[in-house]
Design an enzyme around this catalytic site. Structure first.
Site, PDB file in Angstrom:
ATOM      1  N   THR A 130      -7.416   4.172 -11.612  1.00  0.00           N
ATOM      2  CA  THR A 130      -8.542   4.591 -10.781  1.00  0.00           C
ATOM      3  C   THR A 130      -9.004   6.012 -11.111  1.00  0.00           C
ATOM      4  O   THR A 130      -8.205   6.842 -11.561  1.00  0.00           O
ATOM      5  CB  THR A 130      -8.116   4.532  -9.297  1.00  0.00           C
ATOM      6  OG1 THR A 130      -9.126   5.124  -8.492  1.00  0.00           O
ATOM      7  CG2 THR A 130      -6.814   5.290  -9.043  1.00  0.00           C
ATOM      8  N   ASP A 131     -10.267   6.282 -10.801  1.00  0.00           N
ATOM      9  CA  ASP A 131     -10.769   7.659 -10.979  1.00  0.00           C
ATOM     10  C   ASP A 131     -10.206   8.611  -9.915  1.00  0.00           C
ATOM     11  O   ASP A 131     -10.326   9.831 -10.055  1.00  0.00           O
ATOM     12  CB  ASP A 131     -12.302   7.676 -10.944  1.00  0.00           C
ATOM     13  CG  ASP A 131     -12.903   7.186  -9.633  1.00  0.00           C
ATOM     14  OD1 ASP A 131     -12.157   6.691  -8.757  1.00  0.00           O
ATOM     15  OD2 ASP A 131     -14.140   7.288  -9.472  1.00  0.00           O
ATOM     16  N   GLU A 132      -9.588   8.046  -8.865  1.00  0.00           N
ATOM     17  CA  GLU A 132      -9.085   8.911  -7.786  1.00  0.00           C
ATOM     18  C   GLU A 132      -7.946   9.817  -8.258  1.00  0.00           C
ATOM     19  O   GLU A 132      -7.607  10.787  -7.588  1.00  0.00           O
ATOM     20  CB  GLU A 132      -8.631   8.075  -6.582  1.00  0.00           C
ATOM     21  CG  GLU A 132      -9.776   7.270  -6.005  1.00  0.00           C
ATOM     22  CD  GLU A 132      -9.525   6.753  -4.592  1.00  0.00           C
ATOM     23  OE1 GLU A 132      -8.560   7.179  -3.947  1.00  0.00           O
ATOM     24  OE2 GLU A 132     -10.321   5.915  -4.143  1.00  0.00           O
ATOM     25  N   TYR A 155      -2.224   7.094  -2.024  1.00  0.00           N
ATOM     26  CA  TYR A 155      -2.636   6.055  -2.986  1.00  0.00           C
ATOM     27  C   TYR A 155      -2.880   6.657  -4.363  1.00  0.00           C
ATOM     28  O   TYR A 155      -2.319   6.203  -5.374  1.00  0.00           O
ATOM     29  CB  TYR A 155      -3.909   5.342  -2.488  1.00  0.00           C
ATOM     30  CG  TYR A 155      -4.623   4.566  -3.572  1.00  0.00           C
ATOM     31  CD1 TYR A 155      -4.064   3.412  -4.118  1.00  0.00           C
ATOM     32  CD2 TYR A 155      -5.858   4.995  -4.078  1.00  0.00           C
ATOM     33  CE1 TYR A 155      -4.711   2.701  -5.137  1.00  0.00           C
ATOM     34  CE2 TYR A 155      -6.509   4.302  -5.093  1.00  0.00           C
ATOM     35  CZ  TYR A 155      -5.930   3.159  -5.618  1.00  0.00           C
ATOM     36  OH  TYR A 155      -6.570   2.468  -6.629  1.00  0.00           O
ATOM     37  N   LYS A 159      -0.967   6.164  -8.038  1.00  0.00           N
ATOM     38  CA  LYS A 159      -1.623   5.677  -9.259  1.00  0.00           C
ATOM     39  C   LYS A 159      -1.508   6.732 -10.369  1.00  0.00           C
ATOM     40  O   LYS A 159      -1.317   6.385 -11.547  1.00  0.00           O
ATOM     41  CB  LYS A 159      -3.100   5.352  -8.994  1.00  0.00           C
ATOM     42  CG  LYS A 159      -3.348   4.153  -8.100  1.00  0.00           C
ATOM     43  CD  LYS A 159      -2.884   2.823  -8.659  1.00  0.00           C
ATOM     44  CE  LYS A 159      -3.712   2.323  -9.807  1.00  0.00           C
ATOM     45  NZ  LYS A 159      -3.309   0.927 -10.210  1.00  0.00           N
TER      46      LYS A 159
HETATM   47  P1  NAD Z   1      -6.522  -5.678  -4.249  1.00  0.00           P
HETATM   48  O1  NAD Z   1      -5.796  -4.961  -3.175  1.00  0.00           O
HETATM   49  O2  NAD Z   1      -7.719  -6.487  -3.925  1.00  0.00           O
HETATM   50  O3  NAD Z   1      -5.513  -6.663  -5.010  1.00  0.00           O
HETATM   51  C1  NAD Z   1      -4.219  -6.283  -5.347  1.00  0.00           C
HETATM   52  C2  NAD Z   1      -3.463  -7.518  -5.817  1.00  0.00           C
HETATM   53  O4  NAD Z   1      -2.129  -7.096  -6.165  1.00  0.00           O
HETATM   54  C3  NAD Z   1      -3.327  -8.589  -4.740  1.00  0.00           C
HETATM   55  O5  NAD Z   1      -3.547  -9.871  -5.285  1.00  0.00           O
HETATM   56  C4  NAD Z   1      -1.867  -8.463  -4.262  1.00  0.00           C
HETATM   57  O6  NAD Z   1      -1.310  -9.665  -3.796  1.00  0.00           O
HETATM   58  C5  NAD Z   1      -1.187  -7.984  -5.540  1.00  0.00           C
HETATM   59  N1  NAD Z   1       0.038  -7.231  -5.255  1.00  0.00           N
HETATM   60  C6  NAD Z   1       0.191  -6.196  -4.387  1.00  0.00           C
HETATM   61  N2  NAD Z   1       1.475  -5.797  -4.372  1.00  0.00           N
HETATM   62  C7  NAD Z   1       2.138  -6.574  -5.273  1.00  0.00           C
HETATM   63  C8  NAD Z   1       3.492  -6.633  -5.712  1.00  0.00           C
HETATM   64  N3  NAD Z   1       4.430  -5.827  -5.209  1.00  0.00           N
HETATM   65  N4  NAD Z   1       3.813  -7.541  -6.665  1.00  0.00           N
HETATM   66  C9  NAD Z   1       2.886  -8.378  -7.181  1.00  0.00           C
HETATM   67  N5  NAD Z   1       1.589  -8.376  -6.784  1.00  0.00           N
HETATM   68  C10 NAD Z   1       1.228  -7.485  -5.837  1.00  0.00           C
HETATM   69  O7  NAD Z   1      -6.845  -4.568  -5.340  1.00  0.00           O
HETATM   70  P2  NAD Z   1      -8.117  -4.393  -6.279  1.00  0.00           P
HETATM   71  O8  NAD Z   1      -9.145  -3.642  -5.553  1.00  0.00           O
HETATM   72  O9  NAD Z   1      -8.438  -5.676  -6.906  1.00  0.00           O
HETATM   73  O10 NAD Z   1      -7.510  -3.406  -7.382  1.00  0.00           O
HETATM   74  C11 NAD Z   1      -6.808  -3.923  -8.497  1.00  0.00           C
HETATM   75  C12 NAD Z   1      -6.357  -2.755  -9.369  1.00  0.00           C
HETATM   76  O11 NAD Z   1      -7.473  -1.995  -9.804  1.00  0.00           O
HETATM   77  C13 NAD Z   1      -5.425  -1.780  -8.642  1.00  0.00           C
HETATM   78  O12 NAD Z   1      -4.450  -1.360  -9.547  1.00  0.00           O
HETATM   79  C14 NAD Z   1      -6.342  -0.625  -8.263  1.00  0.00           C
HETATM   80  O13 NAD Z   1      -5.616   0.570  -8.195  1.00  0.00           O
HETATM   81  C15 NAD Z   1      -7.317  -0.634  -9.415  1.00  0.00           C
HETATM   82  N6  NAD Z   1      -8.657  -0.126  -9.117  1.00  0.00           N
HETATM   83  C16 NAD Z   1      -9.364  -0.600  -8.038  1.00  0.00           C
HETATM   84  C17 NAD Z   1     -10.675  -0.138  -7.827  1.00  0.00           C
HETATM   85  C18 NAD Z   1     -11.515  -0.659  -6.670  1.00  0.00           C
HETATM   86  O14 NAD Z   1     -12.607  -0.163  -6.458  1.00  0.00           O
HETATM   87  N7  NAD Z   1     -11.074  -1.657  -5.919  1.00  0.00           N
HETATM   88  C19 NAD Z   1     -11.230   0.795  -8.684  1.00  0.00           C
HETATM   89  C20 NAD Z   1     -10.463   1.272  -9.755  1.00  0.00           C
HETATM   90  C21 NAD Z   1      -9.197   0.791  -9.972  1.00  0.00           C
HETATM   91  O1  DAU Z   2     -12.642   5.151  -6.764  1.00  0.00           O
HETATM   92  C1  DAU Z   2     -11.889   3.995  -6.972  1.00  0.00           C
HETATM   93  C2  DAU Z   2     -11.201   3.597  -5.698  1.00  0.00           C
HETATM   94  O2  DAU Z   2     -12.198   3.083  -4.828  1.00  0.00           O
HETATM   95  C3  DAU Z   2     -10.099   2.560  -5.910  1.00  0.00           C
HETATM   96  O3  DAU Z   2      -9.083   3.117  -6.706  1.00  0.00           O
HETATM   97  C4  DAU Z   2      -9.520   2.096  -4.574  1.00  0.00           C
HETATM   98  O4  DAU Z   2      -8.573   1.069  -4.778  1.00  0.00           O
HETATM   99  C5  DAU Z   2     -10.653   1.572  -3.715  1.00  0.00           C
HETATM  100  O5  DAU Z   2     -10.166   1.207  -2.450  1.00  0.00           O
HETATM  101  C6  DAU Z   2     -11.770   2.617  -3.575  1.00  0.00           C
HETATM  102  O6  DAU Z   2     -11.322   3.724  -2.755  1.00  0.00           O
HETATM  103  P1  DAU Z   2     -12.258   4.384  -1.615  1.00  0.00           P
HETATM  104  O7  DAU Z   2     -11.401   5.046  -0.633  1.00  0.00           O
HETATM  105  O8  DAU Z   2     -13.356   5.168  -2.238  1.00  0.00           O
HETATM  106  O9  DAU Z   2     -12.923   3.016  -1.019  1.00  0.00           O
HETATM  107  P2  DAU Z   2     -13.237   2.547   0.477  1.00  0.00           P
HETATM  108  O10 DAU Z   2     -14.042   1.292   0.369  1.00  0.00           O
HETATM  109  O11 DAU Z   2     -12.023   2.536   1.322  1.00  0.00           O
HETATM  110  O12 DAU Z   2     -14.184   3.696   1.028  1.00  0.00           O
HETATM  111  C7  DAU Z   2     -15.389   4.034   0.377  1.00  0.00           C
HETATM  112  C8  DAU Z   2     -15.993   5.215   1.123  1.00  0.00           C
HETATM  113  O13 DAU Z   2     -16.410   4.776   2.433  1.00  0.00           O
HETATM  114  C9  DAU Z   2     -15.026   6.347   1.368  1.00  0.00           C
HETATM  115  O14 DAU Z   2     -15.705   7.591   1.248  1.00  0.00           O
HETATM  116  C10 DAU Z   2     -14.552   6.146   2.801  1.00  0.00           C
HETATM  117  C11 DAU Z   2     -15.751   5.509   3.477  1.00  0.00           C
HETATM  118  N1  DAU Z   2     -15.457   4.554   4.572  1.00  0.00           N
HETATM  119  C12 DAU Z   2     -14.585   3.544   4.319  1.00  0.00           C
HETATM  120  C13 DAU Z   2     -14.255   2.627   5.305  1.00  0.00           C
HETATM  121  C14 DAU Z   2     -13.262   1.525   5.035  1.00  0.00           C
HETATM  122  C15 DAU Z   2     -16.083   4.665   5.791  1.00  0.00           C
HETATM  123  O15 DAU Z   2     -16.914   5.568   6.011  1.00  0.00           O
HETATM  124  N2  DAU Z   2     -15.768   3.758   6.782  1.00  0.00           N
HETATM  125  C16 DAU Z   2     -14.874   2.752   6.586  1.00  0.00           C
HETATM  126  O16 DAU Z   2     -14.615   1.966   7.556  1.00  0.00           O
END
Ligand code: NAD
Ligand code: DAU
Length: 352
Positions: A130-132, A155, A159
């Site tokens: 992630t970019d975080e 989180y 990562k």
């Molecule tokens: P998600 O939470 O939707 O899915 C996570 C998956 O991992 C689920 O299917 C869950 O069952 C599985 N999992 C969790 N713990 C586990 C364990 N102990 N063993 C095996 N499986 C397990 O997540 P996502 O949003 O699809 O993100 C996937 C990946 O991409 C993550 O590594 C996250 O850090 C990264 N990522 C997410 C975003 C985003 O915007 N969602 C952006 C950048 C990177």
């Molecule tokens: O940048 C990549 C990341 O983006 C991934 O690595 C993470 O897995 C993914 O969850 C996401 O993180 P964020 O914290 O940015 O996503 P989230 O959807 O939780 O929140 C997006 C923005 O919205 C953030 O600034 C918080 C705000 N927010 C979120 C929720 C859930 C609200 O204002 N209200 C809410 O109820």
């Protein structure tokens, strides 16, 4: 001979898109989806692949070294695309240790298994990150691959740590690896704890829309299918030991994004313009809330030729349509434990 590709976290949001892409596009790969099916994992996300010959699913927790090793030994894994993780920042604030276990310990267990039993001659370990990890930006600038790591949430710290372990295994044991760091994804099948599907669900049900703080925080949104396409490109053509940033060049203040969503939802639900916006409620901010993320994806674009395939208007409309057309999916994932989660996360947030 068929290559065995292990994809972890394939039942989650991004993972299911990656699995589908690889199963459909690469019949010469055996795609082995390894997922613990936590609250975020859902086999319904992959129902269409059940009869595919080059796809198999194994319910395994990556923190269980014995089970992970068994898979590596029995399947002769060539490469790993590692997505399994605890992924929600708010949950990491309530329970950091769970994030250390899955994201750090789980990643090291996978690295050990790949080192011992994987094809380290010609395969690779791809960590999807992630970019975080870069922390937060002010009003100007973008994250590049050389931006120092400065994670602010449990989180992102987990990562960042797992990225470091992957790189350390590369240096110390010559493990072939590649890492990508992506911005916020949006699209179908995202668990409604994340901003966009949570707001869609609440608008549909006429519930308050909890915007953290003043809603001024900025995120850079990328359509999940374009992230999956980038993962495909990095997996096949990315240089070993390198990192690639992935982003949509598409920054939005949270409040502007939520207002845009309200406007589109009013139109799609046949409501009077402005109705959904009335549900916006400013609530107590997230602790340690990063102000702004923005990705410079020029390395990926110039070196590997990837660019997003859709603009935000197209991707956003498709996303909203998917949630409206898949009411059953949304109802299933928001029943039961989701209600408890929602109560715990939002009931003590004051209205500002
Ligand atoms: P998600 O939470 O939707 O899915 C996570 C998956 O991992 C689920 O299917 C869950 O069952 C599985 N999992 C969790 N713990 C586990 C364990 N102990 N063993 C095996 N499986 C397990 O997540 P996502 O949003 O699809 O993100 C996937 C990946 O991409 C993550 O590594 C996250 O850090 C990264 N990522 C997410 C975003 C985003 O915007 N969602 C952006 C950048 C990177
Ligand atoms: O940048 C990549 C990341 O983006 C991934 O690595 C993470 O897995 C993914 O969850 C996401 O993180 P964020 O914290 O940015 O996503 P989230 O959807 O939780 O929140 C997006 C923005 O919205 C953030 O600034 C918080 C705000 N927010 C979120 C929720 C859930 C609200 O204002 N209200 C809410 O109820």
């Amino acid at each position: 001979m068929k290559k065995n590709i292990l994809i972890t976290g394939g039942a989650g949001f991004i993972g299911s898109h990656v699995v589908r892409r690889f199963v459909n596009k690469y019949p010469d790969y055996q795609i082995i989806n390894l997922d613990a099916l936590t609250y975020a994992g859902n086999l319904a996300n992959l129902a269409d692949l059940e009869s595919c010959q080059n796809y198999e699913f194994h319910k395994v927790d990556i923190t269980n070294a014995t089970e992970v090793e068994k898979i590596f030994q029995s399947k002769k894994i060539d490469s790993v695309i590692h997505l399994a993780a605890e992924s929600h920042v708010d949950r990491s604030i309530s329970n950091p240790l769970e994030f250390v276990m899955t994201n750090v310990v789980g990643t090291v267990i996978l690295l050990n298994a790949f080192k011992a039993f994987g094809n380290i001659e010609s395969g690779r370990f791809y960590h999807v990150s992630t970019d975080e990890v870069y922390g937060t930006l002010g009003d100007e600038g973008k994250f590049t691959e050389t931006t120092p790591y400065s994670p602010n949430s449990p989180y992102s710290a987990s990562k960042a740590s797992s990225d470091h372990f992957v790189r350390a295994y590369g240096e110390t044991y010559h493990l072939p690896f590649v890492i990508s760091n992506c911005s916020n994804n949006y699209g179908s099948h995202q668990f409604p704890e994340k901003l966009i599907p949570l707001m869609i669900h609440n608008i549909k049900n006429n519930k308050p829309l909890p915007v953290y703080g003043k809603g001024e925080n900025v995120r850079d949104w990328l359509w999940v299918n374009d992230h999956a396409a980038a993962i495909d490109v990095v997996f096949h053509h990315g240089k070993l030991s390198e990192t690639y940033n992935i982003g949509g060049n598409n920054e939005w203040k949270n409040i502007d994004l939520v207002k845009k969503l309200c406007e589109i939802m009013d139109r799609k639900l046949g409501r009077t313009k402005g109705d959904s916006e009335k549900l916006i409620t400013y609530v107590t901010d997230r602790a340690g809330h990063d102000f702004r993320y923005a990705i410079d994806a020029s390395k990926l674009e110039t070196e590997l030729g990837w660019t997003p395939s859709v603009n935000f208007d197209q991707g956003f409309e498709r996303t909203i349509d998917w949630y409206l057309e898949n009411e059953e999916w949304l109802t299933n994932v928001t029943s039961g434990n989701y209600q408890l989660y929602y109560q715990k996360m939002y009931e003590n947030r004051e209205t500002l």
